[in-house]
Every structure is written in C-alpha cells, then in structure tokens.
Scaffold this motif. Structure first.
Motif, PDB file in Angstrom:
ATOM      1  N   LEU A   1       0.831  -1.205   0.000  1.00 51.36           N
ATOM      2  CA  LEU A   1       0.000   0.000   0.000  1.00 51.36           C
ATOM      3  C   LEU A   1       0.863   1.253   0.000  1.00 51.36           C
ATOM      4  CD1 LEU A   1      -2.785   1.360   0.244  1.00 51.36           C
ATOM      5  CD2 LEU A   1      -2.505   1.198   2.719  1.00 51.36           C
ATOM      6  N   LEU A   2       1.922   1.259   0.786  1.00 50.24           N
ATOM      7  CA  LEU A   2       2.820   2.393   0.846  1.00 50.24           C
ATOM      8  C   LEU A   2       3.479   2.634  -0.510  1.00 50.24           C
ATOM      9  CD1 LEU A   2       4.312   4.553   2.497  1.00 50.24           C
ATOM     10  CD2 LEU A   2       6.013   2.808   3.023  1.00 50.24           C
ATOM     11  N   THR A   3       3.922   1.579  -1.164  1.00 50.31           N
ATOM     12  CA  THR A   3       4.534   1.717  -2.492  1.00 50.31           C
ATOM     13  C   THR A   3       3.544   2.302  -3.479  1.00 50.31           C
ATOM     14  OG1 THR A   3       5.940  -0.184  -2.023  1.00 50.31           O
ATOM     15  CG2 THR A   3       5.704   0.451  -4.329  1.00 50.31           C
ATOM     16  N   TRP A   4       2.311   1.837  -3.458  1.00 50.10           N
ATOM     17  CA  TRP A   4       1.300   2.361  -4.359  1.00 50.10           C
ATOM     18  C   TRP A   4       1.043   3.844  -4.090  1.00 50.10           C
ATOM     19  CZ3 TRP A   4      -3.615   4.344  -3.456  1.00 50.10           C
ATOM     20  CH2 TRP A   4      -4.381   4.555  -4.596  1.00 50.10           C
ATOM     21  N   LEU A   5       0.980   4.221  -2.807  1.00 49.27           N
ATOM     22  CA  LEU A   5       0.751   5.622  -2.472  1.00 49.27           C
ATOM     23  C   LEU A   5       1.906   6.511  -2.923  1.00 49.27           C
ATOM     24  CD1 LEU A   5      -0.838   5.378   1.068  1.00 49.27           C
ATOM     25  CD2 LEU A   5      -1.905   6.276  -0.989  1.00 49.27           C
ATOM     26  N   ILE A   6       3.131   6.039  -2.756  1.00 50.81           N
ATOM     27  CA  ILE A   6       4.286   6.831  -3.183  1.00 50.81           C
ATOM     28  C   ILE A   6       4.247   7.043  -4.684  1.00 50.81           C
ATOM     29  CG2 ILE A   6       6.801   6.763  -3.465  1.00 50.81           C
ATOM     30  CD1 ILE A   6       6.938   5.564  -0.655  1.00 50.81           C
ATOM     31  N   ILE A   7       3.934   6.013  -5.436  1.00 47.19           N
ATOM     32  CA  ILE A   7       3.865   6.151  -6.898  1.00 47.19           C
ATOM     33  C   ILE A   7       2.748   7.118  -7.282  1.00 47.19           C
ATOM     34  CG2 ILE A   7       3.298   4.903  -9.013  1.00 47.19           C
ATOM     35  CD1 ILE A   7       4.835   2.515  -7.801  1.00 47.19           C
ATOM     36  N   ALA A   8       1.614   7.041  -6.584  1.00 43.53           N
ATOM     37  CA  ALA A   8       0.489   7.922  -6.909  1.00 43.53           C
ATOM     38  C   ALA A   8       0.781   9.378  -6.557  1.00 43.53           C
ATOM     39  CB  ALA A   8      -0.761   7.439  -6.182  1.00 43.53           C
ATOM     40  N   LEU A   9       1.656   9.624  -5.571  1.00 45.81           N
ATOM     41  CA  LEU A   9       1.888  10.996  -5.095  1.00 45.81           C
ATOM     42  C   LEU A   9       3.231  11.582  -5.554  1.00 45.81           C
ATOM     43  CD1 LEU A   9       0.592  10.606  -1.448  1.00 45.81           C
ATOM     44  CD2 LEU A   9      -0.552  11.730  -3.350  1.00 45.81           C
TER      45      LEU A   9
ATOM     46  N   ASN B   1       4.045  13.427  -7.936  1.00 46.12           N
ATOM     47  CA  ASN B   1       3.991  14.798  -8.451  1.00 46.12           C
ATOM     48  C   ASN B   1       3.637  15.828  -7.388  1.00 46.12           C
ATOM     49  OD1 ASN B   1       4.641  14.022 -11.051  1.00 46.12           O
ATOM     50  ND2 ASN B   1       2.508  13.584 -11.560  1.00 46.12           N
ATOM     51  N   ASP B   2       3.226  15.407  -6.205  1.00 46.82           N
ATOM     52  CA  ASP B   2       2.829  16.332  -5.152  1.00 46.82           C
ATOM     53  C   ASP B   2       3.831  16.235  -3.999  1.00 46.82           C
ATOM     54  OD1 ASP B   2       1.558  17.994  -3.408  1.00 46.82           O
ATOM     55  OD2 ASP B   2      -0.323  16.864  -3.340  1.00 46.82           O
ATOM     56  N   ALA B   3       4.750  17.192  -3.935  1.00 46.59           N
ATOM     57  CA  ALA B   3       5.856  17.128  -2.969  1.00 46.59           C
ATOM     58  C   ALA B   3       5.380  17.202  -1.521  1.00 46.59           C
ATOM     59  CB  ALA B   3       6.854  18.249  -3.247  1.00 46.59           C
ATOM     60  N   ALA B   4       4.417  18.065  -1.228  1.00 48.13           N
ATOM     61  CA  ALA B   4       3.945  18.204   0.151  1.00 48.13           C
ATOM     62  C   ALA B   4       3.258  16.925   0.621  1.00 48.13           C
ATOM     63  CB  ALA B   4       2.992  19.390   0.268  1.00 48.13           C
ATOM     64  N   ALA B   5       2.416  16.362  -0.224  1.00 45.62           N
ATOM     65  CA  ALA B   5       1.730  15.123   0.143  1.00 45.62           C
ATOM     66  C   ALA B   5       2.721  13.976   0.277  1.00 45.62           C
ATOM     67  CB  ALA B   5       0.659  14.787  -0.889  1.00 45.62           C
ATOM     68  N   LEU B   6       3.721  13.943  -0.598  1.00 46.49           N
ATOM     69  CA  LEU B   6       4.740  12.894  -0.533  1.00 46.49           C
ATOM     70  C   LEU B   6       5.559  13.021   0.748  1.00 46.49           C
ATOM     71  CD1 LEU B   6       5.963  10.502  -2.017  1.00 46.49           C
ATOM     72  CD2 LEU B   6       7.508  12.082  -3.162  1.00 46.49           C
TER      73      LEU B   6
ATOM     74  N   ALA C   1       6.853  10.842   6.053  1.00 45.37           N
ATOM     75  CA  ALA C   1       6.958  11.027   7.507  1.00 45.37           C
ATOM     76  C   ALA C   1       6.047  10.050   8.239  1.00 45.37           C
ATOM     77  CB  ALA C   1       6.607  12.466   7.871  1.00 45.37           C
ATOM     78  N   GLY C   2       4.848   9.877   7.747  1.00 50.03           N
ATOM     79  CA  GLY C   2       3.931   8.906   8.350  1.00 50.03           C
ATOM     80  C   GLY C   2       4.434   7.483   8.218  1.00 50.03           C
ATOM     81  N   ALA C   3       5.027   7.175   7.052  1.00 53.79           N
ATOM     82  CA  ALA C   3       5.553   5.827   6.840  1.00 53.79           C
ATOM     83  C   ALA C   3       6.715   5.536   7.780  1.00 53.79           C
ATOM     84  CB  ALA C   3       5.990   5.669   5.388  1.00 53.79           C
ATOM     85  N   LEU C   4       7.548   6.530   8.019  1.00 58.18           N
ATOM     86  CA  LEU C   4       8.670   6.324   8.939  1.00 58.18           C
ATOM     87  C   LEU C   4       8.190   6.104  10.371  1.00 58.18           C
ATOM     88  CD1 LEU C   4      11.288   8.879   7.589  1.00 58.18           C
ATOM     89  CD2 LEU C   4      11.333   6.389   7.417  1.00 58.18           C
ATOM     90  N   SER C   5       7.182   6.852  10.791  1.00 60.47           N
ATOM     91  CA  SER C   5       6.661   6.632  12.142  1.00 60.47           C
ATOM     92  C   SER C   5       5.957   5.281  12.229  1.00 60.47           C
ATOM     93  CB  SER C   5       5.733   7.763  12.559  1.00 60.47           C
ATOM     94  OG  SER C   5       4.579   7.777  11.771  1.00 60.47           O
ATOM     95  N   LEU C   6       5.266   4.876  11.161  1.00 64.72           N
ATOM     96  CA  LEU C   6       4.628   3.572  11.138  1.00 64.72           C
ATOM     97  C   LEU C   6       5.659   2.448  11.175  1.00 64.72           C
ATOM     98  CD1 LEU C   6       2.043   1.867  10.850  1.00 64.72           C
ATOM     99  CD2 LEU C   6       2.348   2.045   8.378  1.00 64.72           C
TER     100      LEU C   6
END
Length: 108
Positions: free
Chosen positions: A28-36, A38-43, A48-53
């Motif tokens: 899921l994280l890989t899919w989200l990174i690929i989807a985001l 183009n959006d630096a703030a969201a990425l 940051a959330g992935a690192l805390s997770l």
C-alpha cells in the motif's frame, strides 16, 4: 538442544506473522508513493507517516518476539500448535478469497 530448537521455531513463527502483517502495508505504501510522486507536500507527509509507522512496526515486532519467548517458556508445545494453525489459517483465507471473488464479465 530441544529448547533451542523450540525457541528457533517460535522466532520463525513470530517473524512469519510479522511478515504477513507488514507485506500488505508495504505494498500500500509503495502504491501511495507512486500515486503521489507529483505532489511534494503530500509525498513528504506520506514519507513522515511511513517512517513513524515503520518505527511502530519494529517495536511491535520486538514485543512479539519477546512475547513468543515468554509463551514458549510457559507452553513448550506452542510452536507445534502455531506451525499447525498458521497454514490452516492461510488455507482458510485462500478459500475465502476464492469463494468471494467477483466473477469477471466476458468482453464483447
């Protein structure tokens, strides 16, 4: 020697359970990174959330391993039980997924 083998089996079972829990999250994280991409703030927020997770998952893995060792000390038959229940649970999940599949429509 028997206790060391049983401890190794308990550790293997614990790591298997952690892998079963973490693999879908990583996909899921890989899919989200690929989807985001183009959006630096969201990425940035996502990373940051992935690192805390991942820190929380590492802590959970450590407590799972120590819990498995405690269970092994109290119940020496636990590794045999887990080695039986894990494949049975996996087969039940496969059966559930197979029986609840959405049928594919034939292309016209």
């Amino acid at each position: 020697a028997h206790m060391r083998r049983a401890s190794s089996a308990a550790l293997a079972v614990g790591l298997g359970l952690v892998t079963l829990l973490v693999a879908p999250l990583l996909m899921l994280l890989t899919w989200l990174i690929i989807a985001l991409l183009n959006d630096a703030a969201a990425l940035n927020t996502l990373i940051a959330g992935a690192l805390s997770l991942s820190g929380a998952l590492a802590s959970a893995a450590g407590s799972l391993a120590s819990g498995a060792q405690r269970v092994l000390e109290v119940y020496p038959e636990a590794p045999a039980l887990m080695l039986t229940l894990i494949p049975a649970g996996a087969l039940l999940l496969i059966h559930y997924a197979w029986t609840t599949r959405v049928p594919q429509r034939a292309e016209v």
